[in-house]
Scaffold this motif. Structure first.
Motif, short mmCIF file in Angstrom:
data_model
loop_
_atom_site.label_atom_id
_atom_site.label_comp_id
_atom_site.label_asym_id
_atom_site.label_seq_id
_atom_site.Cartn_x
_atom_site.Cartn_y
_atom_site.Cartn_z
N VAL A 232 -4.36 6.50 -4.33
CA VAL A 232 -4.07 5.29 -2.76
C VAL A 232 -3.79 4.24 -3.79
N GLY B 68 -7.43 2.06 1.92
CA GLY B 68 -5.99 0.87 1.59
C GLY B 68 -6.95 -0.36 2.18
N LEU C 245 -2.03 0.04 -5.21
CA LEU C 245 -2.14 -1.39 -4.17
C LEU C 245 -1.23 -2.08 -4.93
N ALA D 292 3.72 -1.90 3.73
CA ALA D 292 3.34 -0.26 3.70
C ALA D 292 4.19 0.62 4.36
N LEU E 32 0.85 -1.18 -0.14
CA LEU E 32 -0.07 0.00 -0.13
C LEU E 32 1.19 1.08 -0.22
N TYR F 71 0.58 4.47 6.97
CA TYR F 71 -0.38 3.27 7.15
C TYR F 71 0.36 2.82 8.55
#
Length: 427
Positions: free
Chosen positions: A136, A184, A138, A203, A103, A207
């Protein structure tokens, strides 16, 4: 790295690209959007210097960018349906039970105030506050390659608190403010619901300091390595029996214990563009106050130290340190934690590659749907490149010069905390 991919490599993958695009034709009800979709993906994979509606339209032989703009803005198709296809493609071609989900967020600088989500906010690209959009992301980091798996647009409170402003750019009614870690969690939930094979989550510190994200991972018995701010409250390491319970302190203060303990292992964090990235590492068990690990798991503080002293801010010469909170099955060993700490930087590479090669931040759109459509198409282009490199490796591209042990070459925004921050409190 994919930044080394040349146009001739993409041309050699034309048959695979045509097959991939044709397999997604069912997402579009009419022939014209299917044709424009193909033009857009091919344009994002081309050697164009800038990849926006004008340049891609010109490359495709369109008289104006109208068809590209209509496809991204007005045509009837679902960006989330395309995203699901991208996710299936990644799982099918790169699926790896030992993969890591990473993340992080990235930014695109913008002028004006009308583009969805734009605001004066921290921009990691420049390290200051400026007008930008924040996405954001991933990343799926598998043994055969790494690429973006999911995306969310971050909407600051200045947007979610103004329903009319949101309505003007097509933000769905009822969209509430969500922090970056909450976005996330939503993406990790999707990955779990889709049974994506993976083993760890990684992350950065923005995070890692979020208790709700850690709770989510604990409840699902997921191992993680999360960068930790020096101020992260911790209890430990366990004291001797005659010293009583350990004090509540913080990650930065535990550096004193690590230095006095002097149990460092030199290990590579992974291969970079100039070879292996070596650091000295140590770890020890800690307690996260008010937040127990999952059954059968433990929390460790993992500390990374540069292999030599460096010139730090203020002119002081010392080692550089970084901190990671690790949640792992009790039989896990330090080398595994180090490996996943290194994998965390794959998302930085994806950010760089997608912006340089597949036009991730070169869009000229302002509305909610248009943003999601463009970004998803850029993700598809990046996934295609990743899969092709995995299946058809080029020996010349994969032969990177090696660097001597002890030289660190790491992209991104690594923390460089100083020894002994003042944040201790008694238990």
């Amino acid at each position: 790295m994919l930044v080394d991919v040349a146009p001739e490599h993409v041309e050699g993958w034309a048959e695979e690209l045509a097959s991939l695009i044709a397999g997604l034709g069912h997402l579009f009800a009419r022939p014209e959007p299917r044709e424009v979709f193909a033009d857009l993906i091919e344009g994002l994979l081309s050697d164009l210097g800038r990849k926006n509606g004008w340049t891609i339209a010109e490359r495709a032989g369109h008289a104006t960018p109208h068809r590209i703009q209509k496809f991204l803005g007005e045509a009837s198709w679902d960006a989330d349906a395309l995203l699901a296809e991208v996710q299936d493609y990644i799982a099918r071609e790169l699926g790896d039970g030992q993969a890591t989900l990473v993340l992080d967020d990235t930014q695109v600088q913008k002028k004006g105030t009308r583009s969805v989500g734009v605001a004066r906010q921290h921009c990691g690209v420049t390290g200051d506050v400026r007008n930008c959009q924040v996405m954001v992301m991933l990343t799926y980091a598998a043994g055969d390659g790494h690429t973006f798996y999911d995306r969310r647009l971050y909407l600051p409170k200045a947007w979610t608190g103004d329903p009319e402003r949101c309505r003007q750019v097509g933000v769905p009614d009822g969209t509430a403010f969500a922090t970056k870690p909450q976005l996330g969690i939503a993406m990790l939930t999707t990955a779990l619901e889709r049974s994506l094979p993976f083993a760890w989550v990684a992350a950065d510190a923005d995070y890692g300091k979020d208790p709700a994200l850690r709770d989510f991972l604990h409840e699902r018995l997921l191992p993680y390595v999360l960068a930790a701010p020096v101020t992260l409250p911790l209890a430990g390491p366990p004291g001797k029996p005659d010293l009583g319970a350990p004090q509540v302190t913080c990650a930065g203060d535990l550096l004193h214990y690590a230095i006095s303990r002097d149990q460092w292992e030199r290990r590579s964090q992974g291969e970079g563009s100039k070879g292996q990235r070596y650091y000295d590492w140590t770890w020890f068990e800690v307690t996260l106050p008010g937040q127990a690990p999952a059954d059968g798991f433990a929390h460790h503080l993992l500390i990374r130290r540069s292999t030599g002293k460096k010139q730090l801010a203020g002119g002081r010469v010392d080692f550089e340190y970084a901190y990671f909170l690790v949640h792992h099955p009790r039989d896990a060993a330090l080398p595994e934690a180090v490996r996943h700490a290194g994998v965390r930087w794959k998302i930085e590479e994806n950010n760089e590659t997608a912006k340089q090669i597949t036009g991730l931040g070169q869009y000229q759109v302002r509305r909610w749907n248009s943003w999601h459509r463009h970004v998803t198409c850029a993700m598809l282009a990046l996934a295609f490149l990743t899969v092709q490199r995995a299946h058809h490796p080029d020996p010349e591209l994969d032969a990177a010069p090696q660097e001597p042990a002890g030289q660190e070459h790491e992209p991104g925004k690594a923390q460089q905390p100083q020894e002994g921050s003042a944040c201790r409190s008694s238990a």
